[in-house]
Enzyme design. Structure first.
Site, PDB file in Angstrom:
ATOM      1  N   HIS A  63     -19.802  14.635  -0.924  1.00  0.00           N
ATOM      2  CA  HIS A  63     -20.312  15.903  -0.390  1.00  0.00           C
ATOM      3  C   HIS A  63     -19.771  17.117  -1.139  1.00  0.00           C
ATOM      4  O   HIS A  63     -20.294  18.218  -1.012  1.00  0.00           O
ATOM      5  CB  HIS A  63     -20.061  16.021   1.120  1.00  0.00           C
ATOM      6  N   ARG A  71      -3.406  -6.144  -3.305  1.00  0.00           N
ATOM      7  CA  ARG A  71      -3.671  -6.968  -2.119  1.00  0.00           C
ATOM      8  C   ARG A  71      -4.313  -8.297  -2.506  1.00  0.00           C
ATOM      9  O   ARG A  71      -4.968  -8.433  -3.542  1.00  0.00           O
ATOM     10  CB  ARG A  71      -4.567  -6.214  -1.134  1.00  0.00           C
ATOM     11  N   HIS A 119      -1.281   7.136  -5.357  1.00  0.00           N
ATOM     12  CA  HIS A 119      -1.697   6.070  -4.441  1.00  0.00           C
ATOM     13  C   HIS A 119      -1.727   4.749  -5.200  1.00  0.00           C
ATOM     14  O   HIS A 119      -2.154   4.704  -6.348  1.00  0.00           O
ATOM     15  CB  HIS A 119      -3.101   6.390  -3.909  1.00  0.00           C
ATOM     16  N   SER A 129       0.846  -1.184   0.000  1.00  0.00           N
ATOM     17  CA  SER A 129       0.000   0.000   0.000  1.00  0.00           C
ATOM     18  C   SER A 129       0.882   1.235   0.000  1.00  0.00           C
ATOM     19  O   SER A 129       1.807   1.338   0.801  1.00  0.00           O
ATOM     20  CB  SER A 129      -0.878  -0.041   1.248  1.00  0.00           C
ATOM     21  N   HIS A 176       2.943  11.977  -0.935  1.00  0.00           N
ATOM     22  CA  HIS A 176       2.656  13.411  -1.012  1.00  0.00           C
ATOM     23  C   HIS A 176       3.949  14.150  -1.360  1.00  0.00           C
ATOM     24  O   HIS A 176       4.867  14.189  -0.543  1.00  0.00           O
ATOM     25  CB  HIS A 176       2.132  13.930   0.334  1.00  0.00           C
ATOM     26  N   ASN A 182      -2.330   0.339  -4.425  1.00  0.00           N
ATOM     27  CA  ASN A 182      -2.552  -0.752  -3.497  1.00  0.00           C
ATOM     28  C   ASN A 182      -2.692  -2.028  -4.314  1.00  0.00           C
ATOM     29  O   ASN A 182      -3.415  -2.052  -5.308  1.00  0.00           O
ATOM     30  CB  ASN A 182      -3.834  -0.497  -2.672  1.00  0.00           C
TER      31      ASN A 182
END
Lengths: 298, 298
Positions: free
Chosen positions: A169, A108, A104, A90, A94, A106
């Site tokens: 949102h 798995r 990013h 993972s 930044h 990942n």
């Protein structure tokens, strides 16, 4: 049939490979490693790089854990099986530069009672400023990886990433997406477990070359204090996504995971300004205009 | 029996009173007001103060909204009633000074079909550095307010605040707590609605004097860059609590509330450092030691 020990071993090598490449990319900072063990079984290697020439805060974490599944997770997965094994790599990076994107990754693998088995993962990019040429490059690279393994993977996993990395949102995507997949099995893909595993490794091997290219395109550009401020605001959105929506973060916090490893995805600094408005026709507004689902970058 | 129009009117006056007092406390910055209307009915007055001599970012918001309750909320409340009315004052203040605490207040009234009615609210304090004398002062003031209305309120609502303002994944409280209460009715308290309302107003009237005292105790102290850094780290924890646990924030985001009003509780700047460790016997460690439930400050 590929077994879990082998998968963990290869993923561990991918962690090594990526760390070596990122140290070369940065040129100064070095990863610090913490080896940890899990009470219930297994453990991991947390590797953090900080305050580099370009990598301000990055984590490249490997873990391979096993044991009994907590009741709450069994419920959320809708399974009765108890014995689980999970391994993965993972990554969140930044950069200190507003024109260099956050990335990013990942990959798995998850197993229940040695019977139920699946793969999950993905790579996605969060530019503070979206450069369309970069977005096309990034998606073309991911598409090339996907196309080597399955004709539908890019189309399906690109759409999945658009849906997953969405800040509801705010009605905006976290960045320009990428690919995201979960619970892949032979039944769902028509591939063998070995073939799905090979796909995940191909993603892993391509992570560092893709990010290296994107960093090198922009790392020597000048930037203004306003651009730096915008970077911190965009990082605020990243924090909002990870704490409000990200399934891995929620899962980790709810199951008493290792907090520092889970929240290494948060930036060193982030900001929120009340009712901040971008200027019309600005680069900031251009970026906001492109933070939406369904753009065909590849 | 006190009616909803009267409650909203008094709460609106409490917003005015608090804004006037906070402007006097700051001495420079002024609140900017946005009046908004809700599509389904009602509206509010969002008031934000920024970049003051001491108040870096603060919101003192009033709203009085009504309409049909969304299906998801009916489920979470376990009710069949449709027509709701809600009014309240909600405050978060982030000071620019690490030795001045963050404060939060909320007083609210909720009604369903003009039959089910309850009050909720509270005041709690989040010092970046806990000063025990201040904590005792703060809790003594809240206890004095509570004791004027009910002999059990302070004990019960103090414990409720300890439980509510708790960052589970960090195993630490957000700050030193205060009082928190929800769904208060005559049946639960032995008071009339008028008396419960009077209690909420008494809290509202005491907010500004209490915060003024705490600010003035520390606003002229010097501070170091390390103390400023610690303040940003504590703000990171505040962000974690609000985005991961706070019921009001979750409710707002899930029901498509006004994002800028909901997230005005987040600070202008916050930070996260990987695996930050305080020095033994430092003020920072002293604060961490006191971020736990059940301390009898009053």
């Amino acid at each position: 049939m590929i077994d879990k020990e082998r998968i963990a071993e290869v993923y561990r090598h991918i962690q090594d490979e990526i760390c070596t490449a990122l140290e070369a990319l940065d040129g100064k900072a070095r990863f610090e490693q913490e080896v940890w063990e899990r009470d219930g079984g297994g453990g991991g290697r947390t590797r953090i790089i900080q305050n580099g020439t370009i990598l301000e805060k990055g984590g490249v974490n490997f873990s391979a854990v096993h044991g009994k599944l907590p009741e709450v997770i069994k419920k959320s997965l809708g399974v009765d099986e108890d014995d689980f094994f999970a391994t993965g790599v993972s990554i969140v990076i930044h950069p200190n530069h507003p024109h260099v994107p956050i990335i990013h990754m990942n990959i798995r693998y998850f197993e229940l009672n040695e019977q139920i088995r699946w793969f999950g993962g993905g790579i996605d990019l969060t530019p503070h400023y979206i450069v369309e040429e970069d977005a096309r490059y990034f998606h073309a690279q991911l598409k090339a990886v996907c196309d080597r393994h399955h004709p539908d993977f890019y189309r399906d996993f690109k759409a999945w990433a658009d849906d997953y990395f969405f800040i509801k949102h705010r009605n905006e995507t976290r960045g320009i997406g990428g690919v995201f997949y979960d619970k892949l099995t032979p039944l769902k893909t028509g591939l063998t477990y070995q073939q799905i595993f090979d796909f995940s490794c191909d993603l892993g091997h391509n992570f560092a070359p893709i990010y290296t290219e994107l960093v090198n395109r922009h790392r020597h550009r000048d930037f203004s204090s306003e651009e730096k401020e915008w970077q911190l605001l965009r990082r605020g959105r990243y924090v909002e996504f990870n704490l409000v929506y990200d399934a891995g973060t929620k899962f980790g916090l709810e199951t008493n995971g290792r907090v520092e490893s889970i929240l290494m995805s948060l930036p060193n600094q982030a900001s929120w300004l009340y009712d901040f408005k971008t200027k019309p026709d600005s680069n900031e507004q251009h970026t906001l205009d492109l933070l939406r689902k369904g753009i065909d970058w590849a």
